[in-house]
Design a protein around this motif. Structure first.
Motif, PDB file in Angstrom:
ATOM      1  N   TYR A   1       3.442  16.679  -2.492  1.00  0.00           N
ATOM      2  CA  TYR A   1       3.390  16.539  -0.937  1.00  0.00           C
ATOM      3  C   TYR A   1       2.178  17.516  -0.755  1.00  0.00           C
ATOM      4  O   TYR A   1       1.484  17.268   0.217  1.00  0.00           O
ATOM      5  CB  TYR A   1       4.494  16.899  -0.285  1.00  0.00           C
ATOM      6  CG  TYR A   1       4.409  16.388   1.182  1.00  0.00           C
ATOM      7  CD1 TYR A   1       4.400  14.993   1.550  1.00  0.00           C
ATOM      8  CD2 TYR A   1       4.471  17.439   2.114  1.00  0.00           C
ATOM      9  CE1 TYR A   1       4.087  14.626   3.025  1.00  0.00           C
ATOM     10  CE2 TYR A   1       4.080  17.063   3.520  1.00  0.00           C
ATOM     11  CZ  TYR A   1       4.018  15.792   3.876  1.00  0.00           C
ATOM     12  OH  TYR A   1       3.802  15.518   5.107  1.00  0.00           O
ATOM     13  N   LYS A   2       2.251  18.672  -1.582  1.00  0.00           N
ATOM     14  CA  LYS A   2       1.211  19.621  -0.951  1.00  0.00           C
ATOM     15  C   LYS A   2      -0.292  19.437  -1.516  1.00  0.00           C
ATOM     16  O   LYS A   2      -0.900  20.079  -1.049  1.00  0.00           O
ATOM     17  CB  LYS A   2       1.632  21.053  -1.694  1.00  0.00           C
ATOM     18  CG  LYS A   2       2.916  21.777  -0.983  1.00  0.00           C
ATOM     19  CD  LYS A   2       3.081  22.840  -1.432  1.00  0.00           C
ATOM     20  CE  LYS A   2       4.662  23.578  -0.761  1.00  0.00           C
ATOM     21  NZ  LYS A   2       3.975  24.571   0.171  1.00  0.00           N
ATOM     22  N   ARG A   3      -0.255  18.431  -2.517  1.00  0.00           N
ATOM     23  CA  ARG A   3      -1.815  17.998  -3.045  1.00  0.00           C
ATOM     24  C   ARG A   3      -2.391  17.206  -1.983  1.00  0.00           C
ATOM     25  O   ARG A   3      -1.702  16.246  -1.843  1.00  0.00           O
ATOM     26  CB  ARG A   3      -1.581  17.383  -4.480  1.00  0.00           C
ATOM     27  CG  ARG A   3      -0.878  18.274  -5.492  1.00  0.00           C
ATOM     28  CD  ARG A   3      -2.024  19.029  -6.403  1.00  0.00           C
ATOM     29  NE  ARG A   3      -3.247  18.148  -6.556  1.00  0.00           N
ATOM     30  CZ  ARG A   3      -3.277  17.660  -7.676  1.00  0.00           C
ATOM     31  NH1 ARG A   3      -2.125  17.868  -8.697  1.00  0.00           N
ATOM     32  NH2 ARG A   3      -4.408  17.070  -8.214  1.00  0.00           N
ATOM     33  N   VAL A   4      -3.320  17.831  -1.379  1.00  0.00           N
ATOM     34  CA  VAL A   4      -4.207  16.819  -0.425  1.00  0.00           C
ATOM     35  C   VAL A   4      -4.670  15.867  -0.965  1.00  0.00           C
ATOM     36  O   VAL A   4      -4.762  14.892  -0.495  1.00  0.00           O
ATOM     37  CB  VAL A   4      -5.153  18.074   0.089  1.00  0.00           C
ATOM     38  CG1 VAL A   4      -5.967  17.177   1.184  1.00  0.00           C
ATOM     39  CG2 VAL A   4      -4.509  19.156   0.940  1.00  0.00           C
ATOM     40  N   ASP A   5      -5.339  15.893  -2.333  1.00  0.00           N
ATOM     41  CA  ASP A   5      -5.907  14.465  -2.929  1.00  0.00           C
ATOM     42  C   ASP A   5      -4.961  13.480  -3.224  1.00  0.00           C
ATOM     43  O   ASP A   5      -5.234  12.252  -3.035  1.00  0.00           O
ATOM     44  CB  ASP A   5      -6.458  15.194  -4.190  1.00  0.00           C
ATOM     45  CG  ASP A   5      -5.734  15.889  -5.328  1.00  0.00           C
ATOM     46  OD1 ASP A   5      -4.699  16.335  -4.993  1.00  0.00           O
ATOM     47  OD2 ASP A   5      -5.924  15.665  -6.286  1.00  0.00           O
TER      48      ASP A   5
ATOM     49  N   PHE B   1      -2.982   8.098  -1.514  1.00  0.00           N
ATOM     50  CA  PHE B   1      -1.994   7.401  -0.926  1.00  0.00           C
ATOM     51  C   PHE B   1      -2.327   6.722   0.262  1.00  0.00           C
ATOM     52  O   PHE B   1      -2.266   5.231   0.577  1.00  0.00           O
ATOM     53  CB  PHE B   1      -0.796   8.218  -1.060  1.00  0.00           C
ATOM     54  CG  PHE B   1       0.047   8.166  -2.137  1.00  0.00           C
ATOM     55  CD1 PHE B   1       0.093   7.587  -3.230  1.00  0.00           C
ATOM     56  CD2 PHE B   1       0.945   9.352  -2.381  1.00  0.00           C
ATOM     57  CE1 PHE B   1       0.700   7.875  -4.301  1.00  0.00           C
ATOM     58  CE2 PHE B   1       1.575   9.736  -3.622  1.00  0.00           C
ATOM     59  CZ  PHE B   1       1.409   8.976  -4.494  1.00  0.00           C
ATOM     60  N   SER B   2      -2.943   7.427   1.260  1.00  0.00           N
ATOM     61  CA  SER B   2      -3.226   6.967   2.562  1.00  0.00           C
ATOM     62  C   SER B   2      -4.499   5.874   2.295  1.00  0.00           C
ATOM     63  O   SER B   2      -4.474   4.912   3.149  1.00  0.00           O
ATOM     64  CB  SER B   2      -3.934   7.988   3.137  1.00  0.00           C
ATOM     65  OG  SER B   2      -2.871   9.068   3.703  1.00  0.00           O
ATOM     66  N   GLU B   3      -5.533   5.985   1.546  1.00  0.00           N
ATOM     67  CA  GLU B   3      -6.511   5.134   1.352  1.00  0.00           C
ATOM     68  C   GLU B   3      -5.777   3.789   0.866  1.00  0.00           C
ATOM     69  O   GLU B   3      -6.259   2.780   1.121  1.00  0.00           O
ATOM     70  CB  GLU B   3      -7.614   5.693   0.171  1.00  0.00           C
ATOM     71  CG  GLU B   3      -8.343   6.939   0.948  1.00  0.00           C
ATOM     72  CD  GLU B   3      -9.219   7.593  -0.092  1.00  0.00           C
ATOM     73  OE1 GLU B   3      -9.269   7.026  -1.304  1.00  0.00           O
ATOM     74  OE2 GLU B   3     -10.007   8.490   0.282  1.00  0.00           O
ATOM     75  N   VAL B   4      -5.079   3.914  -0.146  1.00  0.00           N
ATOM     76  CA  VAL B   4      -4.531   2.797  -0.726  1.00  0.00           C
ATOM     77  C   VAL B   4      -3.580   1.967   0.386  1.00  0.00           C
ATOM     78  O   VAL B   4      -3.824   0.783   0.517  1.00  0.00           O
ATOM     79  CB  VAL B   4      -3.492   3.001  -1.741  1.00  0.00           C
ATOM     80  CG1 VAL B   4      -2.416   2.011  -2.309  1.00  0.00           C
ATOM     81  CG2 VAL B   4      -4.045   3.685  -3.204  1.00  0.00           C
ATOM     82  N   ILE B   5      -2.913   2.547   1.143  1.00  0.00           N
ATOM     83  CA  ILE B   5      -2.265   1.983   2.385  1.00  0.00           C
ATOM     84  C   ILE B   5      -3.024   1.393   3.205  1.00  0.00           C
ATOM     85  O   ILE B   5      -2.921   0.211   3.859  1.00  0.00           O
ATOM     86  CB  ILE B   5      -1.281   2.847   3.101  1.00  0.00           C
ATOM     87  CG1 ILE B   5       0.010   3.225   2.056  1.00  0.00           C
ATOM     88  CG2 ILE B   5      -0.661   2.283   4.141  1.00  0.00           C
ATOM     89  CD1 ILE B   5       0.615   4.518   2.250  1.00  0.00           C
ATOM     90  N   ILE B   6      -4.162   2.042   3.633  1.00  0.00           N
ATOM     91  CA  ILE B   6      -5.271   1.735   4.604  1.00  0.00           C
ATOM     92  C   ILE B   6      -5.992   0.260   3.998  1.00  0.00           C
ATOM     93  O   ILE B   6      -5.970  -0.718   4.625  1.00  0.00           O
ATOM     94  CB  ILE B   6      -6.489   2.690   4.901  1.00  0.00           C
ATOM     95  CG1 ILE B   6      -5.665   3.600   5.959  1.00  0.00           C
ATOM     96  CG2 ILE B   6      -7.454   1.982   5.416  1.00  0.00           C
ATOM     97  CD1 ILE B   6      -6.606   5.015   5.850  1.00  0.00           C
ATOM     98  N   GLU B   7      -6.034   0.135   2.881  1.00  0.00           N
ATOM     99  CA  GLU B   7      -6.681  -1.058   1.905  1.00  0.00           C
ATOM    100  C   GLU B   7      -5.731  -2.079   2.071  1.00  0.00           C
ATOM    101  O   GLU B   7      -5.967  -3.237   2.236  1.00  0.00           O
ATOM    102  CB  GLU B   7      -7.205  -0.672   0.565  1.00  0.00           C
ATOM    103  CG  GLU B   7      -8.358   0.208   0.691  1.00  0.00           C
ATOM    104  CD  GLU B   7      -9.538  -0.522   1.238  1.00  0.00           C
ATOM    105  OE1 GLU B   7      -9.950  -1.567   1.174  1.00  0.00           O
ATOM    106  OE2 GLU B   7     -10.427   0.524   1.942  1.00  0.00           O
ATOM    107  N   LEU B   8      -4.613  -1.865   1.828  1.00  0.00           N
ATOM    108  CA  LEU B   8      -3.443  -2.928   1.826  1.00  0.00           C
ATOM    109  C   LEU B   8      -3.276  -3.473   3.011  1.00  0.00           C
ATOM    110  O   LEU B   8      -2.920  -4.755   3.244  1.00  0.00           O
ATOM    111  CB  LEU B   8      -2.102  -2.247   1.208  1.00  0.00           C
ATOM    112  CG  LEU B   8      -1.823  -2.206  -0.281  1.00  0.00           C
ATOM    113  CD1 LEU B   8      -0.710  -1.501  -0.790  1.00  0.00           C
ATOM    114  CD2 LEU B   8      -1.950  -3.630  -0.794  1.00  0.00           C
ATOM    115  N   GLN B   9      -3.315  -2.693   4.276  1.00  0.00           N
ATOM    116  CA  GLN B   9      -3.310  -3.077   5.543  1.00  0.00           C
ATOM    117  C   GLN B   9      -4.472  -4.321   5.729  1.00  0.00           C
ATOM    118  O   GLN B   9      -4.292  -4.978   6.733  1.00  0.00           O
ATOM    119  CB  GLN B   9      -3.296  -2.034   6.787  1.00  0.00           C
ATOM    120  CG  GLN B   9      -2.157  -1.234   6.626  1.00  0.00           C
ATOM    121  CD  GLN B   9      -2.200  -0.195   7.402  1.00  0.00           C
ATOM    122  OE1 GLN B   9      -3.237   0.335   7.940  1.00  0.00           O
ATOM    123  NE2 GLN B   9      -0.806   0.250   7.827  1.00  0.00           N
TER     124      GLN B   9
END
Length: 130
Positions: free
Chosen positions: A65-69, A74-82
């Motif tokens: 969770y502390k690793r920003v990368d 995970f955020s980019e993957v979820i945005i692409e899945l949307q």
């Protein structure tokens, strides 16, 4: 739901998976090493290995969770899945029927080819004068 909730669900899934792996591995380790005795904390459900697995899981999830990368990934993957357009029910049924029919046809073809080559090979090997 916004992206951060999905990211938190991913971390929750990682925590469940990590706990299961850590717990089973530690139980296996405890059982395979005779010098280690399993210590029960609360009945048979919570043992020392379970508490260690919980600690390892918390440490792993906090580290991730502390690793920003990793969070950004995970955020980019979820945005692409949307952005994905998912098939509706009729498209899903049609694709399933096509897949089943193709699988049956291909299975029959492969079975027939196998039978043909089996008979041909047997005939050639049993008739040395040919």
């Amino acid at each position: 739901m916004d992206v951060s909730r999905y990211v938190n669900l991913v971390y929750f899934g990682i925590a469940i998976l990590a706990f299961t792996i850590f717990d089973k591995s530690l139980i296996w380790l405890w059982e395979s090493v005779d010098a280690l005795r399993q210590v029960s904390i609360v009945g048979d459900a919570i043992t020392l290995s379970t508490l260690i697995a919980i600690g390892l899981t918390v440490a792993l999830v906090l580290y991730l969770y502390k690793r920003v990368d990793i969070r950004r990934y995970f955020s980019e993957v979820i945005i692409e899945l949307q952005k994905v357009t998912w098939p509706n029910w009729s498209q899903t049924k049609r694709s399933t029927v096509i897949t089943i029919v193709f699988t049956v046809v291909l299975s029959v073809f492969l079975w027939g080819s196998d039978q043909l080559w089996s008979k041909l090979t047997t005939w050639l090997l049993t008739n040395p004068g040919v």
